[in-house]
Motif scaffolding. Sequence first.
Motif, PDB file in Angstrom:
ATOM      1  N   ASN A  82       0.833  -1.194   0.000  1.00 35.13           N
ATOM      2  CA  ASN A  82       0.000   0.000   0.000  1.00 35.13           C
ATOM      3  C   ASN A  82       0.871   1.248   0.000  1.00 35.13           C
ATOM      4  OD1 ASN A  82       0.414   0.943   2.754  1.00 35.13           O
ATOM      5  ND2 ASN A  82      -0.932  -0.705   3.417  1.00 35.13           N
ATOM      6  N   LEU A  83       0.320   2.297  -0.500  1.00 35.66           N
ATOM      7  CA  LEU A  83       1.049   3.540  -0.701  1.00 35.66           C
ATOM      8  C   LEU A  83       1.545   4.152   0.604  1.00 35.66           C
ATOM      9  CD1 LEU A  83       2.039   5.643  -2.690  1.00 35.66           C
ATOM     10  CD2 LEU A  83      -0.213   6.729  -2.563  1.00 35.66           C
ATOM     11  N   ILE A  84       0.777   4.062   1.670  1.00 37.35           N
ATOM     12  CA  ILE A  84       1.178   4.732   2.905  1.00 37.35           C
ATOM     13  C   ILE A  84       2.465   4.135   3.476  1.00 37.35           C
ATOM     14  CG2 ILE A  84      -0.220   3.364   4.523  1.00 37.35           C
ATOM     15  CD1 ILE A  84       0.374   7.189   4.595  1.00 37.35           C
ATOM     16  N   LYS A  85       2.670   2.824   3.330  1.00 38.21           N
ATOM     17  CA  LYS A  85       3.917   2.217   3.815  1.00 38.21           C
ATOM     18  C   LYS A  85       5.111   2.762   3.041  1.00 38.21           C
ATOM     19  CE  LYS A  85       1.671  -2.032   5.103  1.00 38.21           C
ATOM     20  NZ  LYS A  85       1.309  -3.336   4.609  1.00 38.21           N
ATOM     21  N   LEU A  86       4.973   2.807   1.729  1.00 39.93           N
ATOM     22  CA  LEU A  86       6.066   3.351   0.915  1.00 39.93           C
ATOM     23  C   LEU A  86       6.262   4.837   1.185  1.00 39.93           C
ATOM     24  CD1 LEU A  86       5.570   1.518  -2.480  1.00 39.93           C
ATOM     25  CD2 LEU A  86       7.483   1.283  -0.903  1.00 39.93           C
ATOM     26  N   CYS A  87       5.188   5.550   1.396  1.00 42.27           N
ATOM     27  CA  CYS A  87       5.273   6.986   1.709  1.00 42.27           C
ATOM     28  C   CYS A  87       6.039   7.189   3.015  1.00 42.27           C
ATOM     29  CB  CYS A  87       3.866   7.574   1.808  1.00 42.27           C
ATOM     30  SG  CYS A  87       3.843   9.332   2.184  1.00 42.27           S
ATOM     31  N   ASP A  88       5.741   6.390   4.022  1.00 41.11           N
ATOM     32  CA  ASP A  88       6.436   6.498   5.308  1.00 41.11           C
ATOM     33  C   ASP A  88       7.932   6.222   5.163  1.00 41.11           C
ATOM     34  OD1 ASP A  88       4.067   7.103   6.603  1.00 41.11           O
ATOM     35  OD2 ASP A  88       3.794   5.092   7.452  1.00 41.11           O
ATOM     36  N   ILE A  89       8.267   5.185   4.409  1.00 39.47           N
ATOM     37  CA  ILE A  89       9.676   4.836   4.216  1.00 39.47           C
ATOM     38  C   ILE A  89      10.388   5.946   3.453  1.00 39.47           C
ATOM     39  CG2 ILE A  89      11.267   3.210   3.110  1.00 39.47           C
ATOM     40  CD1 ILE A  89       9.126   1.016   3.733  1.00 39.47           C
ATOM     41  N   ARG A  90       9.740   6.436   2.406  1.00 35.96           N
ATOM     42  CA  ARG A  90      10.338   7.522   1.613  1.00 35.96           C
ATOM     43  C   ARG A  90      10.567   8.762   2.471  1.00 35.96           C
ATOM     44  NH1 ARG A  90       7.745  11.866  -1.822  1.00 35.96           N
ATOM     45  NH2 ARG A  90       9.366  12.484  -3.290  1.00 35.96           N
ATOM     46  N   GLN A 126      11.521   3.143  -6.173  1.00 35.57           N
ATOM     47  CA  GLN A 126      11.887   3.658  -7.489  1.00 35.57           C
ATOM     48  C   GLN A 126      10.700   3.598  -8.445  1.00 35.57           C
ATOM     49  OE1 GLN A 126      14.932   1.468  -9.654  1.00 35.57           O
ATOM     50  NE2 GLN A 126      15.717   3.389 -10.483  1.00 35.57           N
ATOM     51  N   LEU A 127       9.946   2.514  -8.415  1.00 32.25           N
ATOM     52  CA  LEU A 127       8.776   2.404  -9.282  1.00 32.25           C
ATOM     53  C   LEU A 127       7.738   3.484  -8.982  1.00 32.25           C
ATOM     54  CD1 LEU A 127       8.158  -1.470  -9.342  1.00 32.25           C
ATOM     55  CD2 LEU A 127       8.924  -0.033 -11.243  1.00 32.25           C
ATOM     56  N   VAL A 128       7.507   3.741  -7.709  1.00 27.62           N
ATOM     57  CA  VAL A 128       6.440   4.669  -7.308  1.00 27.62           C
ATOM     58  C   VAL A 128       6.899   6.123  -7.322  1.00 27.62           C
ATOM     59  CG1 VAL A 128       4.853   5.303  -5.440  1.00 27.62           C
ATOM     60  CG2 VAL A 128       5.253   2.888  -5.974  1.00 27.62           C
ATOM     61  N   TYR A 129       8.087   6.421  -6.774  1.00 24.94           N
ATOM     62  CA  TYR A 129       8.514   7.812  -6.610  1.00 24.94           C
ATOM     63  C   TYR A 129       9.653   8.234  -7.537  1.00 24.94           C
ATOM     64  CZ  TYR A 129       5.722   7.630  -2.370  1.00 24.94           C
ATOM     65  OH  TYR A 129       4.696   7.496  -1.488  1.00 24.94           O
ATOM     66  N   ASN A 130      10.577   7.340  -7.789  1.00 24.16           N
ATOM     67  CA  ASN A 130      11.726   7.610  -8.649  1.00 24.16           C
ATOM     68  C   ASN A 130      12.439   8.917  -8.274  1.00 24.16           C
ATOM     69  OD1 ASN A 130      13.529   6.907 -10.641  1.00 24.16           O
ATOM     70  ND2 ASN A 130      12.353   7.855 -12.284  1.00 24.16           N
ATOM     71  N   ASP A 131      12.863   8.992  -7.021  1.00 25.63           N
ATOM     72  CA  ASP A 131      13.550  10.188  -6.518  1.00 25.63           C
ATOM     73  C   ASP A 131      14.986  10.309  -7.016  1.00 25.63           C
ATOM     74  OD1 ASP A 131      11.502  11.408  -4.948  1.00 25.63           O
ATOM     75  OD2 ASP A 131      11.797   9.868  -3.424  1.00 25.63           O
ATOM     76  N   GLY A 132      15.536   9.238  -7.552  1.00 25.09           N
ATOM     77  CA  GLY A 132      16.870   9.314  -8.130  1.00 25.09           C
ATOM     78  C   GLY A 132      17.966   8.648  -7.330  1.00 25.09           C
ATOM     79  N   TYR A 133      17.773   8.436  -6.040  1.00 28.22           N
ATOM     80  CA  TYR A 133      18.806   7.812  -5.226  1.00 28.22           C
ATOM     81  C   TYR A 133      18.746   6.284  -5.281  1.00 28.22           C
ATOM     82  CZ  TYR A 133      14.892   7.436  -1.944  1.00 28.22           C
ATOM     83  OH  TYR A 133      13.674   7.168  -1.377  1.00 28.22           O
ATOM     84  N   GLU A 134      17.617   5.723  -5.680  1.00 20.76           N
ATOM     85  CA  GLU A 134      17.385   4.280  -5.574  1.00 20.76           C
ATOM     86  C   GLU A 134      18.343   3.443  -6.425  1.00 20.76           C
ATOM     87  OE1 GLU A 134      13.426   6.557  -5.480  1.00 20.76           O
ATOM     88  OE2 GLU A 134      15.088   6.402  -6.882  1.00 20.76           O
ATOM     89  N   ALA A 135      18.530   3.803  -7.684  1.00 19.21           N
ATOM     90  CA  ALA A 135      19.303   2.976  -8.631  1.00 19.21           C
ATOM     91  C   ALA A 135      20.724   2.715  -8.150  1.00 19.21           C
ATOM     92  CB  ALA A 135      19.312   3.628 -10.013  1.00 19.21           C
ATOM     93  N   SER A 136      21.380   3.716  -7.606  1.00 20.30           N
ATOM     94  CA  SER A 136      22.756   3.558  -7.148  1.00 20.30           C
ATOM     95  C   SER A 136      22.850   2.510  -6.046  1.00 20.30           C
ATOM     96  CB  SER A 136      23.286   4.896  -6.646  1.00 20.30           C
ATOM     97  OG  SER A 136      24.513   4.728  -5.984  1.00 20.30           O
ATOM     98  N   TYR A 137      21.932   2.548  -5.103  1.00 12.16           N
ATOM     99  CA  TYR A 137      21.966   1.602  -3.986  1.00 12.16           C
ATOM    100  C   TYR A 137      21.513   0.213  -4.419  1.00 12.16           C
ATOM    101  CZ  TYR A 137      23.267   5.462  -1.112  1.00 12.16           C
ATOM    102  OH  TYR A 137      23.952   6.511  -0.583  1.00 12.16           O
ATOM    103  N   ILE A 138      20.564   0.145  -5.322  1.00 14.83           N
ATOM    104  CA  ILE A 138      20.147  -1.145  -5.880  1.00 14.83           C
ATOM    105  C   ILE A 138      21.351  -1.807  -6.551  1.00 14.83           C
ATOM    106  CG2 ILE A 138      18.813  -2.178  -7.767  1.00 14.83           C
ATOM    107  CD1 ILE A 138      16.513  -0.239  -6.996  1.00 14.83           C
ATOM    108  N   GLN A 139      22.099  -1.041  -7.323  1.00 19.88           N
ATOM    109  CA  GLN A 139      23.273  -1.569  -8.024  1.00 19.88           C
ATOM    110  C   GLN A 139      24.336  -2.042  -7.034  1.00 19.88           C
ATOM    111  OE1 GLN A 139      25.163   1.248 -10.621  1.00 19.88           O
ATOM    112  NE2 GLN A 139      26.248  -0.344 -11.749  1.00 19.88           N
TER     113      GLN A 139
END
Length: 187
Positions: A82-90, A126-139
Motif C-alpha cells: 500500500n502507498l502509505i507504507k512506501l510513503c512512510d519509508i520515503r 523507485q517504481l512509485v517515486y523515482n527520486d533518483g537515489y534508488e538505482a545507485s543503492y540497488i546496483q
Amino acid sequence: MYMSHLPKYQKIVDSPYVSNRIEFDFRFALDDTLNKEPVNEIVDFFRMHHFFAPSHELMHLCTHFYDEATHGDTIRAAKDLNLIKLCDIREFILRNKVEQVLDGTLTFSIKHRLEKQFYLTLHYLQLVYNDGYEASYIQQLNIDDISFLNTFKSDAINDQNQFKKNFWERFFSCGNEDELMKGQGDN
C-alpha cells in the motif's frame, strides 16, 4: 515456531485517551532466518548511544515491508502493498540525510544478509517515486537474481509461489487474495 517476534504483550491502562489495552510487538529477529544478531546490534547501539541509528530504523522498516509484501498471511489480510507504507519509508529517508542513512543501511543489510529486503523496498520506491537515489543503492547490492521480486510464501516454512499480477496490478488492487486462491498463484 517460525515467527520473528514474540506474541503481543498487552498492557492494561486506565486512561481516557486510549483504549484500556495497549499492545506491544517485540521482534527478536528481522526476518524469517530468525537470526538474532541484527537486533542485538541495534539494541547494543542504542545502549551505547541512547538513540536508534537511522540506518537501523530504515532496515527495520525495509524488513517489515518485505515481510508484508511477500507473505501469504499479509496478502490474505490485504496488508501486502500500500502507498502509505512506501510513503512512510520515503519520508523517513528524505528526512534523515539520504546518502548517510542509505549508506548505513546498505552496510547493515550486507553484513546481516538482508540485501533482498533492502533491494525490494528500494525497487518499489523507485517504481512509485523515482527520486533518483534508488538505482545507485540497488546496483551496490549486487543482486543478480531478482526473481524474488515476483515470489511470495504461502506459509512461514518456505512454500514459494509466483505472483501472476505485475506490481502495478497488485499495488492498485483492493487486495491480492486472488493470488492465493488460484492454487497459490496459478491461473
